[in-house]
Scaffold this motif. Sequence first.
Motif, PDB file in Angstrom:
ATOM      1  N   LYS A  92     -28.369  -7.488 -30.476  1.00 41.20           N
ATOM      2  CA  LYS A  92     -27.263  -6.861 -29.748  1.00 41.20           C
ATOM      3  C   LYS A  92     -27.669  -5.492 -29.228  1.00 41.20           C
ATOM      4  O   LYS A  92     -27.324  -5.124 -28.097  1.00 41.20           O
ATOM      5  CB  LYS A  92     -26.039  -6.729 -30.668  1.00 41.20           C
ATOM      6  CG  LYS A  92     -24.771  -6.278 -29.946  1.00 41.20           C
ATOM      7  CD  LYS A  92     -24.318  -7.313 -28.922  1.00 41.20           C
ATOM      8  CE  LYS A  92     -23.029  -6.918 -28.240  1.00 41.20           C
ATOM      9  NZ  LYS A  92     -22.625  -7.892 -27.209  1.00 41.20           N
ATOM     10  N   ASP A  93     -28.417  -4.722 -30.018  1.00 39.67           N
ATOM     11  CA  ASP A  93     -28.908  -3.420 -29.556  1.00 39.67           C
ATOM     12  C   ASP A  93     -29.792  -3.585 -28.324  1.00 39.67           C
ATOM     13  O   ASP A  93     -29.696  -2.821 -27.357  1.00 39.67           O
ATOM     14  CB  ASP A  93     -29.706  -2.721 -30.668  1.00 39.67           C
ATOM     15  CG  ASP A  93     -28.853  -2.391 -31.886  1.00 39.67           C
ATOM     16  OD1 ASP A  93     -27.674  -2.044 -31.695  1.00 39.67           O
ATOM     17  OD2 ASP A  93     -29.369  -2.491 -33.010  1.00 39.67           O
ATOM     18  N   LEU A  94     -30.667  -4.593 -28.372  1.00 33.83           N
ATOM     19  CA  LEU A  94     -31.530  -4.877 -27.226  1.00 33.83           C
ATOM     20  C   LEU A  94     -30.705  -5.252 -26.006  1.00 33.83           C
ATOM     21  O   LEU A  94     -30.945  -4.763 -24.889  1.00 33.83           O
ATOM     22  CB  LEU A  94     -32.501  -6.012 -27.584  1.00 33.83           C
ATOM     23  CG  LEU A  94     -33.322  -6.595 -26.427  1.00 33.83           C
ATOM     24  CD1 LEU A  94     -34.279  -5.555 -25.866  1.00 33.83           C
ATOM     25  CD2 LEU A  94     -34.093  -7.841 -26.884  1.00 33.83           C
ATOM     26  N   GLN A  95     -29.721  -6.119 -26.214  1.00 30.82           N
ATOM     27  CA  GLN A  95     -28.894  -6.585 -25.102  1.00 30.82           C
ATOM     28  C   GLN A  95     -28.142  -5.426 -24.450  1.00 30.82           C
ATOM     29  O   GLN A  95     -28.082  -5.333 -23.218  1.00 30.82           O
ATOM     30  CB  GLN A  95     -27.901  -7.630 -25.601  1.00 30.82           C
ATOM     31  CG  GLN A  95     -27.098  -8.307 -24.507  1.00 30.82           C
ATOM     32  CD  GLN A  95     -26.283  -9.458 -25.064  1.00 30.82           C
ATOM     33  OE1 GLN A  95     -26.804 -10.325 -25.758  1.00 30.82           O
ATOM     34  NE2 GLN A  95     -25.000  -9.461 -24.778  1.00 30.82           N
ATOM     35  N   LEU A  96     -27.599  -4.523 -25.257  1.00 27.62           N
ATOM     36  CA  LEU A  96     -26.871  -3.372 -24.714  1.00 27.62           C
ATOM     37  C   LEU A  96     -27.803  -2.452 -23.927  1.00 27.62           C
ATOM     38  O   LEU A  96     -27.434  -1.930 -22.866  1.00 27.62           O
ATOM     39  CB  LEU A  96     -26.200  -2.596 -25.855  1.00 27.62           C
ATOM     40  CG  LEU A  96     -25.025  -3.303 -26.531  1.00 27.62           C
ATOM     41  CD1 LEU A  96     -24.584  -2.528 -27.777  1.00 27.62           C
ATOM     42  CD2 LEU A  96     -23.851  -3.459 -25.567  1.00 27.62           C
ATOM     43  N   ALA A  97     -29.021  -2.260 -24.435  1.00 25.24           N
ATOM     44  CA  ALA A  97     -29.996  -1.417 -23.733  1.00 25.24           C
ATOM     45  C   ALA A  97     -30.375  -2.029 -22.387  1.00 25.24           C
ATOM     46  O   ALA A  97     -30.460  -1.332 -21.362  1.00 25.24           O
ATOM     47  CB  ALA A  97     -31.240  -1.223 -24.606  1.00 25.24           C
ATOM     48  N   VAL A  98     -30.585  -3.341 -22.381  1.00 24.52           N
ATOM     49  CA  VAL A  98     -30.949  -4.032 -21.146  1.00 24.52           C
ATOM     50  C   VAL A  98     -29.799  -3.992 -20.145  1.00 24.52           C
ATOM     51  O   VAL A  98     -30.016  -3.779 -18.943  1.00 24.52           O
ATOM     52  CB  VAL A  98     -31.380  -5.486 -21.448  1.00 24.52           C
ATOM     53  CG1 VAL A  98     -31.491  -6.303 -20.164  1.00 24.52           C
ATOM     54  CG2 VAL A  98     -32.711  -5.499 -22.197  1.00 24.52           C
ATOM     55  N   SER A 116     -30.311  -2.257 -16.556  1.00 24.55           N
ATOM     56  CA  SER A 116     -30.312  -3.153 -15.392  1.00 24.55           C
ATOM     57  C   SER A 116     -29.261  -2.752 -14.357  1.00 24.55           C
ATOM     58  O   SER A 116     -29.318  -3.205 -13.208  1.00 24.55           O
ATOM     59  CB  SER A 116     -30.099  -4.605 -15.831  1.00 24.55           C
ATOM     60  OG  SER A 116     -28.856  -4.770 -16.478  1.00 24.55           O
ATOM     61  N   LYS A 117     -28.299  -1.888 -14.756  1.00 23.55           N
ATOM     62  CA  LYS A 117     -27.321  -1.396 -13.779  1.00 23.55           C
ATOM     63  C   LYS A 117     -28.002  -0.625 -12.656  1.00 23.55           C
ATOM     64  O   LYS A 117     -27.503  -0.561 -11.529  1.00 23.55           O
ATOM     65  CB  LYS A 117     -26.300  -0.495 -14.470  1.00 23.55           C
ATOM     66  CG  LYS A 117     -25.359  -1.209 -15.426  1.00 23.55           C
ATOM     67  CD  LYS A 117     -24.455  -0.214 -16.146  1.00 23.55           C
ATOM     68  CE  LYS A 117     -23.559  -0.908 -17.171  1.00 23.55           C
ATOM     69  NZ  LYS A 117     -22.739   0.077 -17.938  1.00 23.55           N
TER      70      LYS A 117
END
Length: 576
Positions: A438-444, A448-449
Motif C-alpha cells: 500500500k505504501d508503494l501504491q500511494l507513492a506511485v 504518476s500525477k
Amino acid sequence: MLDEKEEIECEKMIKEFEELTKNAGKVQEETLRKILAENAEAEYLQYTGLNGRTDAESFKQCVPLATHKDFEPYIQRIMDGETSPILTTKPILAFSLSSGTTQGKRKFIPFTDKYIDDTTQIFHTSFAYRNREFPIKNGKALLLAYSGKQFMTEGGLPVGTASTNVIRHPNFKDLMKEIQTESCSPDQVLFGSDFHESLYCHLLCSLLNYNEVQIVFSTFAHSLVQAFQTFEQIWEDLCSDIRSGTLNERVADQTTRAAMSELLKPNPELADMIYNKCSGLREWYGLIPELFPNVKYVYGVMTGSMEPYVKRLRRYAGKLPLVSGDYGSSEGWIAANVNPISPPESATFVVVPNIGYFEFIPLMETRNEGIEPKPVGLADVKLGEEYEIIVTNFAGLYRYKLGDAVKVMGFHNSTPELKFLCRQNLMLNINVDKNTEKDLQLAVEEASKLLAAEKVELIDFTSSVDVSKEVGNYVIFWELSGETDDDNVLKECCNCLDRSFADHGYVVSRKMGTIGPLELRIVKKRTFYKIMMHSLSMGNTPTQFKTPRYVGSINNKSLLLILGENVVKTYSSTAY
C-alpha cells in the motif's frame, strides 16, 4: 427485470444474510465447533492435544498460529497419495496453486467440495445485493474466464489454480446461470488450449451477442483491462470475421474453431455498426457501453494490487458502475461485497461468519511493540483498527496466517466490514525501513500525477531493492504508454517517489545515507505483458495472474531478468 420468482429468491438470500450477521460471535462459535467436530480424527489436530474439544478457548490454547510452511509436510504426504485423515476427514479433491508472483514460490492449497459450496454462498449473496441496485433481465455475460490446465500429483490428485478448479467443477456452469452471468461463449472457448485464442473468441462471441450482454465480468481488474487493451489492437480483425462469417486464422485450436463456426454467419450490417462505433471513439473512452448498450455494470476484484488498473478500466467503462468482486483467496472465501454502489477505492466487504473461523492480529500493537500480540475474535475487532487475518476452515487449514492486512471500516449488523489494505509479506526493506504494498501504491499514485501534463499514462509498475552495492536502494520499474517530451518530468517523478515513502525508518535512513537514492527505471512497452506470459508458462491462468508489486532477488530471478533486459532509461533521485 428478473421474474417474480427470481426476485423473491434474491430477497430471501438477503434476509438470510441479514439474520446470519446479527450475532456474528455466536455464529463463529458454532462454525468452529463444526470444523473441529468434523475433523477431530485428523492427524494435525490430534497432534495438538485438542482431544476432541471444540470450544474456542481450548482451540487457541492447543493449536498454534501457522503459516503455509508449517502445513507443507502434511500437504506433501497427501499429494504423494496418502489417504488417511491427515488435515481433514473430508476428501481432498484437488490442490489449488497460488499465483506465486510475489515470492516466486507457489503454494499448494487443499481444495474440497466445501470451496464450491462457499463460492456458491458468496456469489448468491453478493448477486442478491447487486441485483437490488442494478436489476438485470435474463441476458448473458462477457465472462472473461479461462479454465487453465491441470496436472497430477504423484498420488493422482489434480492441481490447478483456484479459479481453474472452480471453473472445471461440474456445478460451475449452473452457478453462473443462477446469478445471471451465463457466458456468451461456448464451453470450447472457456476450455480452450491457448489463452490468446480464447480471448479473441470471447471478444468475438460478445460482439455477436452484443444486445444480450448485461455484465462484463472477470476475476481481476487486470484481466478486464488486458482484454480491452487487446481489443484496441484486434478490433478490425473481429469486424472482418463478423463481416465474412469466417474465423481468423489466428485461432488454431480445431475444437474451438468447430464451435465458433456454428456461431459465425456473415453479418456485414453488424460489422459496419461495430466499425463505425469504434472509429467514432476518442481514445477508447466509453468503449464498453458503446459496444454493449445493455450492460449494467463491470465486475471483478478491483482492490489491493488491482486498484492501479481502475483508472484505465474507467476509461473503457465510461459512466458504467465498476463493482468490486468479493474478498477471497486460494485458501478460501472471507467476505462478500453487499454494498455494490461503493466505488472500488472505498469498497468494503462483510465477513461471512459461517464460512470459516476468523481471528485478527492487531497490526498497530505489532508495529509499536515489535512482538506479535494475542489475536482477537471476529466479534472483538475495533472500528478503525488494522489487522492481519487468521483463517481456520473446513479444508484442513487451522489458525492459518493469511498474510492479508485489513482495516475495520464499520459493521453490518454485528459483523465487521473490512477494507483490504495489502499483503503483509510484500515489504520493501533494506534495514530499519518497512514499506508495504500500500505504501508503494500511494507513492506511485502521487508520482504518476506528474505525467498528466505530458499526456502519458502509467501502464504498470513493480519494485525491487538493489543490495548489490555497498549502500542498498529501492528500484521502481515503470511501463509508460508513450514517451515524455520533457525528460525533467521523469526526473521529478523519481524524486517524488522517493519523497512519498513516509515510513520513518526509510526517511531517517535516506537522510543518514544508509539507504541510497531511489532509482526509477523505465521499461519498454509490453514488458509487463512478457511478465504475464512468463507466469502463464509456469502454469498460472490469466484470471488469477497478478502483477507482482515486489520482485525479490532470490526466488524471482527470472522476472528480474525480464525487467533488466527491457530497461530503456534510469533516473536516480536527488530528493535527499
